[in-house]
Design an enzyme around this catalytic site. Structure first.
Site, mmCIF file in Angstrom:
data_model
loop_
_atom_site.group_PDB
_atom_site.id
_atom_site.type_symbol
_atom_site.label_atom_id
_atom_site.label_comp_id
_atom_site.label_asym_id
_atom_site.label_seq_id
_atom_site.Cartn_x
_atom_site.Cartn_y
_atom_site.Cartn_z
ATOM 1 N N GLU A 37 0.845 -1.054 -0.002
ATOM 2 C CA GLU A 37 0.057 -0.091 -0.092
ATOM 3 C C GLU A 37 1.013 1.144 0.147
ATOM 4 O O GLU A 37 0.777 2.242 -0.769
ATOM 5 C CB GLU A 37 -0.953 -0.127 1.221
ATOM 6 C CG GLU A 37 -1.699 1.188 1.434
ATOM 7 C CD GLU A 37 -2.443 1.480 2.612
ATOM 8 O OE1 GLU A 37 -1.746 0.718 3.775
ATOM 9 O OE2 GLU A 37 -3.110 2.257 2.899
ATOM 10 N N HIS A 38 1.787 1.394 1.050
ATOM 11 C CA HIS A 38 2.843 2.498 1.139
ATOM 12 C C HIS A 38 4.087 1.965 0.640
ATOM 13 O O HIS A 38 4.549 0.764 1.519
ATOM 14 C CB HIS A 38 2.784 3.062 2.394
ATOM 15 C CG HIS A 38 1.464 3.513 3.026
ATOM 16 N ND1 HIS A 38 0.720 2.979 3.778
ATOM 17 C CD2 HIS A 38 0.800 4.607 2.627
ATOM 18 C CE1 HIS A 38 -0.329 3.642 4.128
ATOM 19 N NE2 HIS A 38 -0.331 4.605 3.381
HETATM 20 P P1 NAD Z 1 -12.988 0.585 11.329
HETATM 21 O O1 NAD Z 1 -14.046 1.669 11.448
HETATM 22 O O2 NAD Z 1 -12.202 -0.009 10.079
HETATM 23 O O3 NAD Z 1 -13.616 -0.815 11.858
HETATM 24 C C1 NAD Z 1 -14.483 -0.877 13.088
HETATM 25 C C2 NAD Z 1 -15.705 -1.780 12.845
HETATM 26 O O4 NAD Z 1 -15.113 -2.987 12.671
HETATM 27 C C3 NAD Z 1 -16.523 -1.809 14.073
HETATM 28 O O5 NAD Z 1 -17.636 -0.887 14.056
HETATM 29 C C4 NAD Z 1 -17.103 -3.107 13.913
HETATM 30 O O6 NAD Z 1 -18.312 -2.953 13.235
HETATM 31 C C5 NAD Z 1 -16.172 -3.901 13.091
HETATM 32 N N1 NAD Z 1 -15.871 -5.003 13.830
HETATM 33 C C6 NAD Z 1 -14.861 -4.997 14.685
HETATM 34 N N2 NAD Z 1 -14.519 -6.005 15.302
HETATM 35 C C7 NAD Z 1 -15.213 -7.066 14.463
HETATM 36 C C8 NAD Z 1 -15.554 -8.436 14.363
HETATM 37 N N3 NAD Z 1 -14.903 -9.350 15.330
HETATM 38 N N4 NAD Z 1 -16.073 -8.900 13.420
HETATM 39 C C9 NAD Z 1 -17.230 -8.142 12.721
HETATM 40 N N5 NAD Z 1 -16.968 -6.976 12.796
HETATM 41 C C10 NAD Z 1 -16.021 -5.960 13.675
HETATM 42 O O7 NAD Z 1 -11.733 1.036 12.455
HETATM 43 P P2 NAD Z 1 -10.489 0.223 12.861
HETATM 44 O O8 NAD Z 1 -10.826 -1.224 13.525
HETATM 45 O O9 NAD Z 1 -9.888 1.396 13.827
HETATM 46 O O10 NAD Z 1 -9.636 0.086 11.680
HETATM 47 C C11 NAD Z 1 -9.231 1.359 10.838
HETATM 48 C C12 NAD Z 1 -8.438 0.334 9.755
HETATM 49 O O11 NAD Z 1 -8.412 1.344 8.566
HETATM 50 C C13 NAD Z 1 -6.870 0.057 10.176
HETATM 51 O O12 NAD Z 1 -7.016 -1.298 9.838
HETATM 52 C C14 NAD Z 1 -6.308 1.028 9.316
HETATM 53 O O13 NAD Z 1 -4.983 0.211 9.023
HETATM 54 C C15 NAD Z 1 -6.917 1.055 7.980
HETATM 55 N N6 NAD Z 1 -6.733 2.081 7.260
HETATM 56 C C16 NAD Z 1 -6.466 1.877 6.065
HETATM 57 C C17 NAD Z 1 -6.114 2.887 5.017
HETATM 58 C C18 NAD Z 1 -5.947 2.422 3.710
HETATM 59 O O14 NAD Z 1 -5.899 3.453 2.647
HETATM 60 N N7 NAD Z 1 -5.755 1.219 3.449
HETATM 61 C C19 NAD Z 1 -6.131 4.209 5.416
HETATM 62 C C20 NAD Z 1 -6.604 4.520 6.484
HETATM 63 C C21 NAD Z 1 -6.777 3.399 7.603
#
Ligand code: NAD
Length: 440
Positions: free
Chosen positions: A332-333
């Site tokens: 990704e990066h």
């Molecule tokens: P998120 O909003 O992506 O996920 C939270 C949600 O995940 C919760 O609301 C819930 O509904 C769901 N969840 C949690 N556990 C679960 C389970 N066991 N089963 C089913 N659903 C479940 O927030 P986060 O968890 O903080 O993740 C953010 C992600 O975004 C990180 O992995 C980060 O690396 C990623 N990210 C990626 C990029 C990109 O461009 N690729 C950019 C920014 C952030």
């Protein structure tokens, strides 16, 4: 803290065989599909009630309404810390500069006299933008989603982000403030797969959308994969990955800091150093210890991310071999911290975004480079791009031929139609010329 994979010595294998040697997550999007399938089905059948119940289960708060009231958006902007507001405004300004230049213009090609094909670019009508908010909150992802959608001319913009138990079940106030700053008033307190399903199927509170974009954890990526087709998606932008291709000229302090910066997102985040320098590898391993100890999200995210099978230091015989490794990995990066970094970066084929030299760390791109931070993960960089204005546009061909221009090419069309055993295709042209092929 981080394992090593030693690929020095023998010649590197090619393609899939090389990919098999590289770090890989234990739990992947394919495996998460089975987790999200029942959630998506439930939202499809029960609408907002299901969104609320799954939110209660995963986010620990029961909300009364999925739609965020307008007053909450106004209040969040009024109460936003002025320094955060200034930083968000700068992030928006830089993102607009870059994304505005991605706009497409209508273009007409004259194929023959009297025969033209025009390509016009039309924005998607209604989009659902996902803004993560599980472990961290990402107002920066509001900017990265909304700016390209607005620059593309999308009219219907809806944002969803998980409900926060510390804020009465509303999305985090900084997310609401960023929406208000960008003029987005349709915001939902919904996270994970239930948010993606809400956008895809629609509920009594939220009309269905045509396209869902945005980053998220593995469940968000899995729901996007599951519902693709019913909705368009940008790319699978799941748990963050950083790969650094570095040689002995790199500073291990910077390398370690950058690996940690992305491990901070998620225990499933991947941090990979690819280097031909044993000294840099050892110095980075040593440097990780105090830097990890000095930071915040150590036990819940950074340590498991660095120790996981998805992270490693990969030793190669040369920068040349390192290039093969990072291309096979498709990060990704990707940071390039080598002598002549720009020339090395120029040769990379597969990456979501490339950060060149010592002064362009991934964290700059996360917030304020002007580039987009919603980028393909899990090897999707081999076939997909990060979010851009193009993600929100559809190119439509407009074909306009005169009688003479059609007559001139009819014999070719009839020949190809017959070669495909589809004679009615040819007949559709002959019908226009008295059921004959016009003379050339
Ligand atoms: P998120 O909003 O992506 O996920 C939270 C949600 O995940 C919760 O609301 C819930 O509904 C769901 N969840 C949690 N556990 C679960 C389970 N066991 N089963 C089913 N659903 C479940 O927030 P986060 O968890 O903080 O993740 C953010 C992600 O975004 C990180 O992995 C980060 O690396 C990623 N990210 C990626 C990029 C990109 O461009 N690729 C950019 C920014 C952030």
């Amino acid at each position: 803290m981080i394992s090593r994979i030693d690929l020095r010595g023998d010649a590197l294998p090619e393609g899939a065989a090389l990919r098999d040697l590289l770090p890989r997550a234990e739990f992947d999007v394919e495996a998460a599909l089975e987790t999200v399938r029942p959630i998506c089905e439930d939202v499809r059948h029960r609408g907002s009630a299901a969104v609320i119940e799954w939110g209660e289960k995963f986010d620990g708060v029961r909300i009364s309404s999925v739609r965020v009231p307008a007053e909450a958006l106004t209040k969040a902007l009024e109460e936003l810390d002025p320094a955060v507001r200034a930083a968000l405004e700068e992030s928006i300004r830089r993102a607009r500069l870059v994304h505005r230049e991605q706009r497409r213009t209508t273009h007409t090609t004259q194929v023959v006299p009297g025969g033209t094909v025009t390509e016009k670019w039309v924005p998607v009508e209604r989009v659902g933008l996902y803004v993560p908010g599980g472990r961290s909150v990402y107002p920066s992802s509001v900017v990265m989603n909304v700016v390209p959608a607005q620059e593309a001319g999308v009219e219907g913009v809806a944002v969803a982000s998980p409900p926060q138990k510390d804020f009465d079940g509303l999305p985090h106030p900084t997310i609401l403030a960023a929406c208000a700053l960008l003029g987005v008033d349709e915001v939902y307190a919904a996270g994970g797969a239930q948010a993606v399903a809400m956008f895809a199927y629609g509920t009594e509170d939220c009309a269905p959308v045509n396209l869902v974009t945005g980053p998220g954890n593995i469940y968000v990526a899995a729901a996007k994969r599951l519902l693709k087709g019913r909705i368009g998606i940008d790319a699978e932008a799941g748990p963050t990955e950083i790969a650094i291709l570095a040689d002995a000229t790199a500073d291990p302090v910077h390398v370690a800091a950058d690996l940690i910066s992305q491990a901070e997102h998620d225990p499933m985040a991947a941090a990979v150093l690819v280097t031909d320098s044993e000294e840099l590898a050892a110095a980075t391993e040593a440097e990780l210890v105090p830097q990890v100890a000095a930071t915040k999200h150590v036990k819940d995210r950074i340590e498991p991310a660095l120790a996981g099978r998805q992270s490693a230091i990969v030793l190669v015989s040369s920068v040349e071999d390192g290039l093969k490794v990072v291309d096979a990995y498709g990060a990704e990066h990707l940071e390039i911290q080598t002598a002549d970094a720009a020339a090395v970066a120029d040769r990379v084929r597969n990456a979501g975004a490339i950060f060149v030299g010592p002064w362009a760390p991934v964290s700059l791109g996360d917030y304020c480079a002007g580039s987009n931070h919603v980028l393909p993960t899990g090897g999707c960089a081999c076939h997909s791009s990060g979010l851009s204005v193009q993600s929100f546009l559809r190119g439509i061909h407009i074909v306009d031929y005169s009688r003479d221009a059609l007559a001139e090419v009819t014999h070719h069309v009839v020949t190809l139609a017959e070669a495909e055993d589809l004679p009615a295709h040819g007949a559709a042209l002959k019908a226009r010329f008295g059921w004959k092929v016009p003379q050339q």
